[in-house]
Design a protein around this motif. Structure first.
Motif, PDB file in Angstrom:
ATOM      1  N   MET A  19     -40.356  10.702   0.769  1.00  0.00           N
ATOM      2  CA  MET A  19     -40.845  11.687  -0.203  1.00  0.00           C
ATOM      3  C   MET A  19     -40.136  12.958  -0.285  1.00  0.00           C
ATOM      4  N   ALA A  20     -39.978  13.676  -1.471  1.00  0.00           N
ATOM      5  CA  ALA A  20     -39.262  15.020  -1.471  1.00  0.00           C
ATOM      6  C   ALA A  20     -40.208  16.162  -0.951  1.00  0.00           C
ATOM      7  N   GLU A  21     -39.361  16.840  -0.300  1.00  0.00           N
ATOM      8  CA  GLU A  21     -40.136  18.192   0.386  1.00  0.00           C
ATOM      9  C   GLU A  21     -39.797  19.352  -0.382  1.00  0.00           C
ATOM     10  N   TYR A  22     -40.758  20.304  -0.676  1.00  0.00           N
ATOM     11  CA  TYR A  22     -40.466  21.151  -1.812  1.00  0.00           C
ATOM     12  C   TYR A  22     -41.030  22.420  -0.928  1.00  0.00           C
ATOM     13  N   GLN A  23     -40.511  23.628  -1.240  1.00  0.00           N
ATOM     14  CA  GLN A  23     -40.755  24.845  -0.784  1.00  0.00           C
ATOM     15  C   GLN A  23     -40.672  25.949  -1.906  1.00  0.00           C
ATOM     16  N   PRO A  24     -41.923  26.783  -1.580  1.00  0.00           N
ATOM     17  CA  PRO A  24     -42.114  27.984  -2.572  1.00  0.00           C
ATOM     18  C   PRO A  24     -40.680  28.728  -2.906  1.00  0.00           C
ATOM     19  N   LEU A  25     -40.508  28.796  -4.205  1.00  0.00           N
ATOM     20  CA  LEU A  25     -39.065  29.791  -4.504  1.00  0.00           C
ATOM     21  C   LEU A  25     -39.346  31.074  -4.167  1.00  0.00           C
ATOM     22  N   ASN A  26     -38.517  31.901  -3.578  1.00  0.00           N
ATOM     23  CA  ASN A  26     -38.756  33.354  -3.422  1.00  0.00           C
ATOM     24  C   ASN A  26     -37.337  34.039  -2.941  1.00  0.00           C
ATOM     25  N   PRO A  27     -37.314  35.199  -3.343  1.00  0.00           N
ATOM     26  CA  PRO A  27     -35.987  35.855  -3.075  1.00  0.00           C
ATOM     27  C   PRO A  27     -35.772  35.927  -1.630  1.00  0.00           C
ATOM     28  N   ALA A  28     -36.635  36.234  -0.603  1.00  0.00           N
ATOM     29  CA  ALA A  28     -36.409  36.072   0.555  1.00  0.00           C
ATOM     30  C   ALA A  28     -35.857  35.118   1.168  1.00  0.00           C
ATOM     31  N   ASP A  29     -36.180  33.819   0.705  1.00  0.00           N
ATOM     32  CA  ASP A  29     -35.508  32.521   1.209  1.00  0.00           C
ATOM     33  C   ASP A  29     -34.451  32.190   0.204  1.00  0.00           C
ATOM     34  N   HIS A  30     -34.460  32.355  -0.730  1.00  0.00           N
ATOM     35  CA  HIS A  30     -33.506  31.732  -1.648  1.00  0.00           C
ATOM     36  C   HIS A  30     -32.851  32.843  -2.584  1.00  0.00           C
ATOM     37  N   GLY A  31     -32.589  33.881  -2.093  1.00  0.00           N
ATOM     38  CA  GLY A  31     -31.988  35.092  -2.870  1.00  0.00           C
ATOM     39  C   GLY A  31     -30.438  35.013  -3.050  1.00  0.00           C
ATOM     40  N   ASP A  32     -29.878  34.101  -2.021  1.00  0.00           N
ATOM     41  CA  ASP A  32     -28.358  33.818  -1.975  1.00  0.00           C
ATOM     42  C   ASP A  32     -28.232  32.360  -2.142  1.00  0.00           C
ATOM     43  N   GLY A  33     -29.245  31.719  -2.633  1.00  0.00           N
ATOM     44  CA  GLY A  33     -29.088  30.253  -2.726  1.00  0.00           C
ATOM     45  C   GLY A  33     -28.788  29.859  -3.994  1.00  0.00           C
ATOM     46  N   TYR A  34     -28.302  28.699  -4.413  1.00  0.00           N
ATOM     47  CA  TYR A  34     -27.818  28.118  -5.682  1.00  0.00           C
ATOM     48  C   TYR A  34     -28.578  26.748  -5.734  1.00  0.00           C
ATOM     49  N   TRP A  35     -28.460  26.062  -6.937  1.00  0.00           N
ATOM     50  CA  TRP A  35     -28.864  24.679  -6.942  1.00  0.00           C
ATOM     51  C   TRP A  35     -27.852  24.038  -8.320  1.00  0.00           C
ATOM     52  N   HIS A  36     -27.932  22.756  -8.229  1.00  0.00           N
ATOM     53  CA  HIS A  36     -26.830  22.234  -9.367  1.00  0.00           C
ATOM     54  C   HIS A  36     -27.763  21.368 -10.474  1.00  0.00           C
ATOM     55  N   PRO A  37     -28.088  21.747 -11.612  1.00  0.00           N
ATOM     56  CA  PRO A  37     -28.594  21.009 -12.652  1.00  0.00           C
ATOM     57  C   PRO A  37     -28.459  19.452 -12.363  1.00  0.00           C
ATOM     58  N   THR A  38     -29.490  18.863 -12.772  1.00  0.00           N
ATOM     59  CA  THR A  38     -29.509  17.208 -12.767  1.00  0.00           C
ATOM     60  C   THR A  38     -28.537  16.845 -13.629  1.00  0.00           C
ATOM     61  N   THR A  39     -27.816  15.776 -13.002  1.00  0.00           N
ATOM     62  CA  THR A  39     -26.755  15.166 -13.795  1.00  0.00           C
ATOM     63  C   THR A  39     -26.979  13.652 -13.862  1.00  0.00           C
ATOM     64  N   GLY A  40     -27.931  13.145 -13.315  1.00  0.00           N
ATOM     65  CA  GLY A  40     -28.564  11.729 -13.122  1.00  0.00           C
ATOM     66  C   GLY A  40     -29.997  11.709 -12.446  1.00  0.00           C
ATOM     67  N   TYR A  41     -30.285  10.460 -12.429  1.00  0.00           N
ATOM     68  CA  TYR A  41     -31.656  10.212 -11.801  1.00  0.00           C
ATOM     69  C   TYR A  41     -31.748   9.477 -10.698  1.00  0.00           C
ATOM     70  N   ARG A  42     -30.678   9.336  -9.968  1.00  0.00           N
ATOM     71  CA  ARG A  42     -30.835   8.571  -8.389  1.00  0.00           C
ATOM     72  C   ARG A  42     -31.999   9.102  -7.571  1.00  0.00           C
ATOM     73  N   PHE A  43     -32.285  10.456  -7.711  1.00  0.00           N
ATOM     74  CA  PHE A  43     -33.283  10.484  -7.032  1.00  0.00           C
ATOM     75  C   PHE A  43     -34.990  10.105  -7.255  1.00  0.00           C
ATOM     76  N   ALA A  44     -34.853   9.448  -8.556  1.00  0.00           N
ATOM     77  CA  ALA A  44     -36.199   8.731  -9.038  1.00  0.00           C
ATOM     78  C   ALA A  44     -36.108   7.168  -8.719  1.00  0.00           C
ATOM     79  N   LEU A  45     -35.041   7.031  -8.057  1.00  0.00           N
ATOM     80  CA  LEU A  45     -34.811   5.427  -8.012  1.00  0.00           C
ATOM     81  C   LEU A  45     -36.171   4.569  -6.835  1.00  0.00           C
ATOM     82  N   ASP A  46     -36.909   5.537  -6.272  1.00  0.00           N
ATOM     83  CA  ASP A  46     -37.805   4.717  -5.539  1.00  0.00           C
ATOM     84  C   ASP A  46     -39.270   5.133  -6.035  1.00  0.00           C
TER      85      ASP A  46
END
Length: 242
Positions: free
Chosen positions: A1-28
């Protein structure tokens, strides 16, 4: 099961993400929730049932007869039918309810946070949400509003006593057409006046797609290129319920 964390500048101010290009995350994922505004589009491509969780009814796109499997995604992560549920288009973000409070916070899947600068930044240099993440938040906020309206509509169907278990998947229900047709005039009139009939009829149309779940992955037709991350699937999520 996916683990989510609240998005905030303190923890993610220097972070990045990649837009979804497929749906392998939904296979289960064998089922995901829908909102009323996307039912018209979804009902043309997949079976849609109803499920109850903590006393609230939701629409669910049924994607397998078995838990832990999704026959609407092939092994390479390509979606195999012509509609992608909005909740999956929000990946890797989600609005998560704050326990004990009537509000939600924007969260990101922990495994999707990266230091790779070729990705999309979560925040601007001023600590504000980036334009793209702001679009995500707007999309998910509208979806949450529509989910509340959808739950109210489904409560009307429940009170009409026309829902029965659907063997398609454990815990999923459907409208019983025999019970619907046997409703007294006054009861049917209440359904019509509530504005729930378009939702009800779209659900009944979707029932005809149950056989799609018996097709093994890779055998069904592949849709055109994947939709843009937010929007582009033929729905605006809007559902009017009186």
């Amino acid at each position: 099961m996916a683990e989510y964390q609240p998005l905030n500048p303190a923890d993610h101010g220097d972070g990045y993400w990649h837009p979804t290009t497929g749906y392998r995350f939904a296979l289960d994922q064998c089922a995901v929730t829908l909102v009323g505004g996307e039912l018209s589009a979804a009902s043309r491509h997949m079976p849609v049932g109803l499920a109850r969780h903590q006393g609230q009814w939701s629409l669910v796109a049924v994607m397998s007869r078995e838990p832990g499997r999704n026959v609407l995604v092939d092994g390479s992560g390509r979606w195999r039918v012509g509609y992608v549920p909005s909740i999956l288009r929000g990946h890797p973000f989600a609005l998560v309810a704050v326990p004990g409070k009537d509000r939600h916070v924007l969260c990101v899947e922990k495994g999707s946070v990266t230091a790779d600068t070729s990705g999309e930044a979560f925040f601007t240099s001023e600590g504000e949400l980036s334009p793209r993440v702001s679009r995500v938040l707007k999309f998910l906020t509208e979806r949450e509003k529509q989910q509340i309206k959808t739950q109210r509509a489904l409560k009307v169907l429940d009170e009409a006593d026309i829902l029965i278990p659907w063997p398609i998947l454990k815990g999923v229900y459907r409208v019983d057409e025999k019970k619907l047709n046997a409703l007294e005039d006054g009861a049917f009139l209440r359904l019509r006046e509530s504005g729930v009939l378009p939702l009800l009829y779209a659900h009944l149309v979707s029932v005809g797609h149950e056989g799609l779940l018996d097709v093994e992955a890779g055998e069904a037709s592949i849709p055109d290129k994947l939709d843009d991350l937010f929007g582009g699937s033929g729905d605006d999520l809007t559902f009017d319920f009186h």
